[in-house]
Design a protein around this motif. Structure first.
Motif, mmCIF file in Angstrom:
data_model
loop_
_atom_site.group_PDB
_atom_site.id
_atom_site.type_symbol
_atom_site.label_atom_id
_atom_site.label_comp_id
_atom_site.label_asym_id
_atom_site.label_seq_id
_atom_site.Cartn_x
_atom_site.Cartn_y
_atom_site.Cartn_z
ATOM 1 N N SER A 26 0.846 -1.194 0.000
ATOM 2 C CA SER A 26 0.000 0.000 0.000
ATOM 3 C C SER A 26 0.882 1.245 0.000
ATOM 4 O O SER A 26 1.902 1.301 0.702
ATOM 5 C CB SER A 26 -0.904 -0.010 1.234
ATOM 6 O OG SER A 26 -1.707 1.144 1.281
ATOM 7 N N ALA A 27 0.502 2.256 -0.792
ATOM 8 C CA ALA A 27 1.317 3.463 -0.910
ATOM 9 C C ALA A 27 0.415 4.681 -1.072
ATOM 10 O O ALA A 27 -0.670 4.605 -1.659
ATOM 11 C CB ALA A 27 2.258 3.353 -2.109
ATOM 12 N N ARG A 28 0.891 5.804 -0.564
ATOM 13 C CA ARG A 28 0.172 7.070 -0.726
ATOM 14 C C ARG A 28 0.868 7.907 -1.792
ATOM 15 O O ARG A 28 2.090 8.040 -1.782
ATOM 16 C CB ARG A 28 0.129 7.826 0.601
ATOM 17 C CG ARG A 28 -0.644 9.153 0.543
ATOM 18 C CD ARG A 28 -0.771 9.758 1.935
ATOM 19 N NE ARG A 28 0.532 10.078 2.493
ATOM 20 C CZ ARG A 28 1.175 11.235 2.288
ATOM 21 N NH1 ARG A 28 0.626 12.187 1.528
ATOM 22 N NH2 ARG A 28 2.347 11.452 2.850
ATOM 23 N N ALA A 53 6.294 12.981 -22.148
ATOM 24 C CA ALA A 53 5.779 11.614 -22.237
ATOM 25 C C ALA A 53 5.731 10.871 -20.913
ATOM 26 O O ALA A 53 5.074 9.832 -20.810
ATOM 27 C CB ALA A 53 6.609 10.809 -23.234
ATOM 28 N N GLU A 54 6.434 11.348 -19.871
ATOM 29 C CA GLU A 54 6.538 10.590 -18.631
ATOM 30 C C GLU A 54 6.234 11.459 -17.418
ATOM 31 O O GLU A 54 6.162 12.685 -17.503
ATOM 32 C CB GLU A 54 7.944 9.996 -18.495
ATOM 33 C CG GLU A 54 8.285 8.954 -19.547
ATOM 34 C CD GLU A 54 9.688 8.401 -19.349
ATOM 35 O OE1 GLU A 54 9.813 7.260 -18.881
ATOM 36 O OE2 GLU A 54 10.658 9.126 -19.673
ATOM 37 N N ALA A 55 6.101 10.777 -16.281
ATOM 38 C CA ALA A 55 5.894 11.465 -15.005
ATOM 39 C C ALA A 55 6.617 10.710 -13.908
ATOM 40 O O ALA A 55 6.788 9.494 -13.977
ATOM 41 C CB ALA A 55 4.408 11.568 -14.678
ATOM 42 N N SER A 56 7.046 11.447 -12.901
ATOM 43 C CA SER A 56 7.658 10.849 -11.717
ATOM 44 C C SER A 56 6.653 10.958 -10.572
ATOM 45 O O SER A 56 6.244 12.070 -10.199
ATOM 46 C CB SER A 56 8.956 11.579 -11.354
ATOM 47 O OG SER A 56 9.505 11.047 -10.156
ATOM 48 N N ILE A 57 6.256 9.815 -10.049
ATOM 49 C CA ILE A 57 5.271 9.765 -8.964
ATOM 50 C C ILE A 57 6.010 9.498 -7.660
ATOM 51 O O ILE A 57 6.651 8.455 -7.508
ATOM 52 C CB ILE A 57 4.223 8.666 -9.201
ATOM 53 C CG1 ILE A 57 3.724 8.684 -10.643
ATOM 54 C CG2 ILE A 57 3.088 8.802 -8.198
ATOM 55 C CD1 ILE A 57 3.061 9.972 -11.057
ATOM 56 N N ARG A 58 5.918 10.416 -6.727
ATOM 57 C CA ARG A 58 6.538 10.225 -5.416
ATOM 58 C C ARG A 58 5.528 9.539 -4.516
ATOM 59 O O ARG A 58 4.412 10.042 -4.309
ATOM 60 C CB ARG A 58 6.988 11.559 -4.825
ATOM 61 C CG ARG A 58 7.787 11.438 -3.522
ATOM 62 C CD ARG A 58 8.401 12.784 -3.166
ATOM 63 N NE ARG A 58 9.237 12.698 -1.993
ATOM 64 C CZ ARG A 58 8.875 13.087 -0.765
ATOM 65 N NH1 ARG A 58 7.659 13.583 -0.570
ATOM 66 N NH2 ARG A 58 9.705 12.982 0.247
ATOM 67 N N LEU A 59 5.907 8.370 -3.979
ATOM 68 C CA LEU A 59 5.037 7.540 -3.163
ATOM 69 C C LEU A 59 5.615 7.373 -1.769
ATOM 70 O O LEU A 59 6.835 7.340 -1.605
ATOM 71 C CB LEU A 59 4.878 6.151 -3.794
ATOM 72 C CG LEU A 59 4.348 6.085 -5.225
ATOM 73 C CD1 LEU A 59 4.608 4.702 -5.806
ATOM 74 C CD2 LEU A 59 2.858 6.401 -5.260
ATOM 75 N N GLY A 85 -5.865 7.836 -13.652
ATOM 76 C CA GLY A 85 -6.541 8.986 -13.058
ATOM 77 C C GLY A 85 -6.007 9.327 -11.680
ATOM 78 O O GLY A 85 -6.782 9.641 -10.767
ATOM 79 N N LEU A 86 -4.704 9.274 -11.524
ATOM 80 C CA LEU A 86 -4.090 9.475 -10.209
ATOM 81 C C LEU A 86 -4.181 10.923 -9.759
ATOM 82 O O LEU A 86 -4.101 11.862 -10.566
ATOM 83 C CB LEU A 86 -2.612 9.054 -10.244
ATOM 84 C CG LEU A 86 -2.306 7.581 -10.491
ATOM 85 C CD1 LEU A 86 -0.803 7.359 -10.493
ATOM 86 C CD2 LEU A 86 -2.978 6.700 -9.449
ATOM 87 N N SER A 87 -4.290 11.100 -8.454
ATOM 88 C CA SER A 87 -4.225 12.433 -7.860
ATOM 89 C C SER A 87 -3.471 12.346 -6.539
ATOM 90 O O SER A 87 -3.430 11.290 -5.897
ATOM 91 C CB SER A 87 -5.633 13.002 -7.635
ATOM 92 O OG SER A 87 -6.392 12.155 -6.779
ATOM 93 N N GLU A 88 -2.882 13.447 -6.143
ATOM 94 C CA GLU A 88 -2.075 13.478 -4.923
ATOM 95 C C GLU A 88 -2.943 13.240 -3.695
ATOM 96 O O GLU A 88 -4.067 13.725 -3.603
ATOM 97 C CB GLU A 88 -1.334 14.817 -4.824
ATOM 98 C CG GLU A 88 -0.309 14.999 -5.930
ATOM 99 C CD GLU A 88 0.405 16.343 -5.873
ATOM 100 O OE1 GLU A 88 0.072 17.158 -4.995
ATOM 101 O OE2 GLU A 88 1.303 16.579 -6.723
ATOM 102 N N GLY A 89 -2.411 12.447 -2.764
ATOM 103 C CA GLY A 89 -3.098 12.179 -1.515
ATOM 104 C C GLY A 89 -3.847 10.865 -1.459
ATOM 105 O O GLY A 89 -4.198 10.398 -0.374
ATOM 106 N N GLU A 90 -4.095 10.242 -2.621
ATOM 107 C CA GLU A 90 -4.866 8.992 -2.596
ATOM 108 C C GLU A 90 -3.958 7.784 -2.361
ATOM 109 O O GLU A 90 -2.738 7.861 -2.501
ATOM 110 C CB GLU A 90 -5.659 8.829 -3.887
ATOM 111 C CG GLU A 90 -4.845 8.657 -5.136
ATOM 112 C CD GLU A 90 -5.753 8.491 -6.357
ATOM 113 O OE1 GLU A 90 -6.717 7.709 -6.254
ATOM 114 O OE2 GLU A 90 -5.490 9.140 -7.385
ATOM 115 N N THR A 91 -4.586 6.644 -2.031
ATOM 116 C CA THR A 91 -3.861 5.414 -1.745
ATOM 117 C C THR A 91 -3.948 4.467 -2.945
ATOM 118 O O THR A 91 -5.022 4.279 -3.521
ATOM 119 C CB THR A 91 -4.437 4.724 -0.498
ATOM 120 O OG1 THR A 91 -4.299 5.608 0.627
ATOM 121 C CG2 THR A 91 -3.686 3.434 -0.198
#
Length: 360
Positions: free
Chosen positions: A299-301, A311-317, A340-346
């Motif tokens: 599980s990650a936030r 073309a890319e994104a870096s997602i900090r978890l 459909g990611l957004s900041e703060g979700e799990t």
């Protein structure tokens, strides 16, 4: 009593200006990292007293440089290891080692000859001449000589850069042994991120003579908008504790309250290790998949979402259950939009490869 190393410098070296203000710990390995010409070696040479740039340098309670004083190199309690091992060719290994030992007063000799010989694995080389040693063996003797001078601080200027990959891999465990067994702080200059990940406790990022970031290793690696995040080889490095070893050769590790499975040899329950998680090995899912070859799904936030080009994104978890444990995932913009990611979700972080960054 001060428990830090202070390096505050502001001045010119020819056309190059160095302007840094650092407070580093008096323990572990602090790595100076950045591209060629960013000021890494200039800082190291200033600490050694080989450059004289206006400012202040203090190691613990000893002031080596300020507005009124400049302690010459030979009076600074330091050891210096260069890219090329600079041994005395007319002396044996033993004589090279004892040369370093003779520099220290008898009352200061808390690092023992036999301990260093054992720690660096050079007992069988003791009577050889330097020209009969491999590059890695010469560098180990060079480190031993520096340590037997009883330094308060050990400086290393890219000590692995002159070695090929095989020799580097042979030498790295000895660096880890030094880290685990000696209390002397080490200031390491390197341009190799794998050396940083495996050896460093504290990381200083430099560019064009200035400090971009300084702090504990993974705090700097995984910080929001980290200048390292765009690198293809980016990885987070997290502390872990071995919980148990399963019968199939898999070790189970605790990482901030989350369990990780790792294929590794020689680990024992209770061992403190650190693991490397490459951003390219992390995928993101909305739900946990039971039938998968990926061993680690935690599980990650979602902390931040940062674009990497078009073309890319870096997602900090954050994968920590009991304490922060930041990692990154490098994914395509198409995947980002599909999820459909957004900041703060799990979410679920699926980690394909977890490797051991250091045994201790």
């Amino acid at each position: 009593m001060s428990d830090s190393i202070e390096i505050s410098l502001d001045g010119q070296l020819g056309a190059f200006r160095l302007a840094v203000d650092l407070t580093l710990p008096m323990h572990g390995i602090s790595a100076l990292f950045g591209p060629s010409g960013c000021g890494k070696t200039s800082i190291l040479r200033s600490v050694a007293g080989l450059n004289r740039i206006p400012g202040r340098i203090a190691v613990g309670d000893q002031v080596w440089q300020d507005e009124t004083e400049f302690v010459p190199t030979h009076k600074r309690a330091l050891g210096y290891v260069l890219q090329e091992a600079s041994l005395f060719s007319h002396l044996s290994v033993r004589q090279n080692l004892t040369y370093g030992e003779k520099r220290a007063r008898i009352a200061e000799r808390h690092i023992r000859f036999d301990d260093i010989v054992s720690l660096l694995g050079i007992g069988h080389l003791i009577d050889r001449a330097p020209h009969n040693l491999s590059g890695g063996e010469r560098q180990r003797v060079s480190i031993g000589r520096a340590l037997l001078s009883q330094p308060q601080l050990l400086l290393m200027d890219e000590p692995l850069s002159a070695l090929d990959r095989i020799a580097k891999d042979e030498l790295l465990p000895y660096f880890e042994a030094l880290h685990a067994n000696l209390q002397i702080p080490i200031l390491l200059v390197t341009h190799d991120i794998t050396e940083v990940e495996r050896l460093a406790d504290h990381l200083v990022l430099l560019r064009e003579g200035r400090v971009l970031a300084s702090g504990p290793l993974n705090d700097v690696l995984a910080a929001p908008h980290s200048p390292l995040a765009a690198r293809r080889d980016f990885a987070a490095v997290l502390p872990a504790t071995v919980l148990r070893n399963d019968a199939d050769g898999i070790s189970v590790l605790d990482v901030a309250g989350s369990e990780f499975l790792l294929l590794a040899e020689g680990l024992q329950p209770g061992d403190a290790v650190r693991i490397r998680i490459a951003a390219s090995d992390v995928s993101i899912a909305r739900n946990r998949h039971d039938q998968s070859s990926i061993l680690n799904a935690v599980s990650a936030r979602v902390v931040t979402i940062e674009p990497l080009g078009d073309a890319e994104a870096s997602i900090r978890l954050d994968i920590g259950a009991t304490a922060p444990a930041p990692i990154r995932a490098r994914i395509t913009r198409r995947s980002l939009e599909a999820l459909g990611l957004s900041e703060g979700e799990t979410v679920i972080a699926q980690i394909k490869g977890v490797s051991l960054a250091a045994n201790r």
